[in-house]
Design a protein around this motif. Sequence first.
Motif, PDB file in Angstrom:
ATOM      1  N   ASP A   1      23.653  60.572 -30.836  1.00  0.00           N
ATOM      2  CA  ASP A   1      23.365  61.921 -30.336  1.00  0.00           C
ATOM      3  C   ASP A   1      24.548  62.799 -30.714  1.00  0.00           C
ATOM      4  O   ASP A   1      25.514  62.943 -29.963  1.00  0.00           O
ATOM      5  N   ILE A   2      24.444  63.348 -31.915  1.00  0.00           N
ATOM      6  CA  ILE A   2      25.579  64.087 -32.471  1.00  0.00           C
ATOM      7  C   ILE A   2      25.949  65.281 -31.616  1.00  0.00           C
ATOM      8  O   ILE A   2      27.132  65.547 -31.368  1.00  0.00           O
ATOM      9  N   GLU A   3      24.954  65.981 -31.141  1.00  0.00           N
ATOM     10  CA  GLU A   3      25.226  67.226 -30.438  1.00  0.00           C
ATOM     11  C   GLU A   3      25.901  66.994 -29.086  1.00  0.00           C
ATOM     12  O   GLU A   3      26.763  67.755 -28.676  1.00  0.00           O
ATOM     13  N   ASN A   4      25.473  65.922 -28.380  1.00  0.00           N
ATOM     14  CA  ASN A   4      25.958  65.711 -27.017  1.00  0.00           C
ATOM     15  C   ASN A   4      27.048  64.654 -26.898  1.00  0.00           C
ATOM     16  O   ASN A   4      27.597  64.440 -25.822  1.00  0.00           O
ATOM     17  N   SER A   5      27.326  63.943 -27.989  1.00  0.00           N
ATOM     18  CA  SER A   5      28.330  62.880 -27.918  1.00  0.00           C
ATOM     19  C   SER A   5      29.715  63.450 -27.691  1.00  0.00           C
ATOM     20  O   SER A   5      30.086  64.481 -28.257  1.00  0.00           O
ATOM     21  N   SER A   6      30.494  62.764 -26.853  1.00  0.00           N
ATOM     22  CA  SER A   6      31.871  63.186 -26.576  1.00  0.00           C
ATOM     23  C   SER A   6      32.886  62.402 -27.401  1.00  0.00           C
ATOM     24  O   SER A   6      34.092  62.615 -27.285  1.00  0.00           O
ATOM     25  N   SER A   7      32.420  61.466 -28.235  1.00  0.00           N
ATOM     26  CA  SER A   7      33.330  60.657 -29.053  1.00  0.00           C
ATOM     27  C   SER A   7      34.042  61.542 -30.069  1.00  0.00           C
ATOM     28  O   SER A   7      33.398  62.311 -30.793  1.00  0.00           O
ATOM     29  N   PRO A   8      35.366  61.428 -30.150  1.00  0.00           N
ATOM     30  CA  PRO A   8      36.112  62.247 -31.138  1.00  0.00           C
ATOM     31  C   PRO A   8      35.745  61.883 -32.577  1.00  0.00           C
ATOM     32  O   PRO A   8      35.806  62.735 -33.463  1.00  0.00           O
ATOM     33  N   TYR A   9      35.373  60.632 -32.827  1.00  0.00           N
ATOM     34  CA  TYR A   9      35.006  60.230 -34.179  1.00  0.00           C
ATOM     35  C   TYR A   9      33.698  60.883 -34.603  1.00  0.00           C
ATOM     36  O   TYR A   9      33.535  61.284 -35.757  1.00  0.00           O
ATOM     37  N   ILE A  10      32.745  60.975 -33.619  1.00  0.00           N
ATOM     38  CA  ILE A  10      31.480  61.619 -33.919  1.00  0.00           C
ATOM     39  C   ILE A  10      31.689  63.109 -34.176  1.00  0.00           C
ATOM     40  O   ILE A  10      31.106  63.688 -35.090  1.00  0.00           O
ATOM     41  N   GLN A  11      32.561  63.703 -33.381  1.00  0.00           N
ATOM     42  CA  GLN A  11      32.845  65.120 -33.584  1.00  0.00           C
ATOM     43  C   GLN A  11      33.532  65.358 -34.927  1.00  0.00           C
ATOM     44  O   GLN A  11      33.263  66.341 -35.615  1.00  0.00           O
ATOM     45  N   LEU A  12      34.444  64.425 -35.303  1.00  0.00           N
ATOM     46  CA  LEU A  12      35.130  64.531 -36.595  1.00  0.00           C
ATOM     47  C   LEU A  12      34.136  64.386 -37.740  1.00  0.00           C
ATOM     48  O   LEU A  12      34.211  65.106 -38.743  1.00  0.00           O
ATOM     49  N   LEU A  13      33.178  63.468 -37.563  1.00  0.00           N
ATOM     50  CA  LEU A  13      32.156  63.284 -38.585  1.00  0.00           C
ATOM     51  C   LEU A  13      31.290  64.525 -38.713  1.00  0.00           C
ATOM     52  O   LEU A  13      30.897  64.914 -39.820  1.00  0.00           O
ATOM     53  N   LYS A  14      30.999  65.132 -37.563  1.00  0.00           N
ATOM     54  CA  LYS A  14      30.201  66.354 -37.584  1.00  0.00           C
ATOM     55  C   LYS A  14      30.903  67.456 -38.363  1.00  0.00           C
ATOM     56  O   LYS A  14      30.287  68.174 -39.151  1.00  0.00           O
ATOM     57  N   VAL A  15      32.217  67.587 -38.128  1.00  0.00           N
ATOM     58  CA  VAL A  15      32.990  68.603 -38.858  1.00  0.00           C
ATOM     59  C   VAL A  15      33.022  68.278 -40.347  1.00  0.00           C
ATOM     60  O   VAL A  15      32.909  69.162 -41.199  1.00  0.00           O
ATOM     61  N   ALA A  16      33.146  66.977 -40.677  1.00  0.00           N
ATOM     62  CA  ALA A  16      33.219  66.578 -42.087  1.00  0.00           C
ATOM     63  C   ALA A  16      31.948  66.913 -42.838  1.00  0.00           C
ATOM     64  O   ALA A  16      31.974  67.222 -44.030  1.00  0.00           O
ATOM     65  N   THR A  17      30.800  66.866 -42.103  1.00  0.00           N
ATOM     66  CA  THR A  17      29.525  67.167 -42.784  1.00  0.00           C
ATOM     67  C   THR A  17      29.384  68.649 -43.119  1.00  0.00           C
ATOM     68  O   THR A  17      28.510  69.029 -43.906  1.00  0.00           O
ATOM     69  N   LEU A  18      30.226  69.474 -42.504  1.00  0.00           N
ATOM     70  CA  LEU A  18      30.154  70.911 -42.767  1.00  0.00           C
ATOM     71  C   LEU A  18      30.895  71.311 -44.036  1.00  0.00           C
ATOM     72  O   LEU A  18      30.745  72.432 -44.513  1.00  0.00           O
ATOM     73  N   ILE A  19      31.721  70.387 -44.563  1.00  0.00           N
ATOM     74  CA  ILE A  19      32.478  70.686 -45.781  1.00  0.00           C
ATOM     75  C   ILE A  19      31.571  70.513 -46.988  1.00  0.00           C
ATOM     76  O   ILE A  19      30.934  69.464 -47.147  1.00  0.00           O
ATOM     77  N   PRO A  20      31.491  71.504 -47.873  1.00  0.00           N
ATOM     78  CA  PRO A  20      30.624  71.411 -49.065  1.00  0.00           C
ATOM     79  C   PRO A  20      31.032  70.226 -49.941  1.00  0.00           C
ATOM     80  O   PRO A  20      32.215  69.885 -50.059  1.00  0.00           O
ATOM     81  N   ILE A  21      30.042  69.572 -50.544  1.00  0.00           N
ATOM     82  CA  ILE A  21      30.316  68.418 -51.387  1.00  0.00           C
ATOM     83  C   ILE A  21      31.181  68.768 -52.586  1.00  0.00           C
ATOM     84  O   ILE A  21      31.941  67.943 -53.095  1.00  0.00           O
TER      85      ILE A  21
END
Length: 447
Positions: A18-38
Amino acid sequence: MSFQELKLKFLTMDFGFDIENSSSPYIQLLKVATLIPISHYLLGFSLIFLTFLYNFLEFHFFQDFFSGFQGQPVLLTFDSCSQLYKEVASKCQILHGRYLATPWLSSPHFQTVFLSFYGRAPSLRYKRELFITPDGGTIALDWAMNQDAGMQVNGEIHTDDTEPVVVMVPGLTSDSDAAYVKHFAFKIVKRRWKVVVSNHRGLGGISITSDCFYNGGWTEDIRTVVKHIHQRYPEAPLFVVGTSLGANIVVKYLGEEGANIPISGAAAVCSPYDLLISDRFLNRGVVQKFYDKVLTLGLKDFAQLHQPVLSRLADWDSIMKSRTVRDFDNYATRIVGKFETVDTFYRRCSSSSYVCNVMVPLLCINSVDDPVCTKESIPWDECRTNKNIILSTTEHGGHLAYFEGMDATNLWWVRAVDEFLGILQSSKLMHKPKEAQSITNDISVAS
């Protein structure tokens, strides 16, 4: 659907995150990483790869750039009481200057490969002399021709028999057609000196005519050739210049002979000095192993040219299966030269053990970034304690390359050796040649 949305959907559907509601810092870091253009990832990986390649191939362009393309100073190692330095080397402007590599060849590997495959050799013609050694071997002596150096009579060039003669000994599997050999020979003939390339047995298009092959410590041929030339030109100053493996042969020859030698001066360029250390070096890194493969292929090509003789004297099948220079030396050089082991051959034929016995003026030139002859084999202390030796080392230059200028048409070491020999020739430190000795079994045939 965007690339980022696809990645989020993949993680949510397949792994139950649950990407949106997860409190895990790794999940949040992964979410930020997906925003970076390839494209940014590709750019980052490209920069990392280029940085790795820059260091792997030992480029020094930025070092040269930030130094204003002034080059690096030449380091001279010599005895503080050396008359050779005071009378000769101190007057050599090139040795007291800086060396700047051609900017677009600012890598020892680029320099070395460029020399081997292109080299920009000047136009030069030779007149060949076939020299028969006492054991029946044949050596091709190629005399460089300079149409302006003398007076032409009946189609031949006649010059002063008292003008200096320079004997050049090439490196492993090289002959008078090698680019660096032509660069040097061309420079010397412009001085109106004689220069002759003493090709190794079996090279220069000449067949093996005895059961003897050359190796890195075989000094009999240069010894016999020097006596032959000294006998022909007894009044002429005689110099000898060796390059790469030929330099090891020259230094060993000088050390073996001591003062009883008809040589006025010498130079050794990019000598390996210690063959055992050089062997270990060639088997150490990925790049060095590449050079080892290339050198082995050259040796195997040389062996195939002389298969009728070599197959009778050594282990032919193993020679053809050789994957390293050490393999070739084990199955060919060691057996033909009658050495117990390969290491025995390397130790006995290394010139480093003879440096202290050199009694004639000698200039040694080595590059610290030489990818073939490691700096670890340079006999620094032995050169420093011998008053007859000047050791010149540069930070860059590759193996026998030393290209300089934007057009890469000149080799720095060629200019340095030319200047050194020129100043030595007019100094009081010329080693006086002995009386010419008769050679009863030598026969020369002009062709």
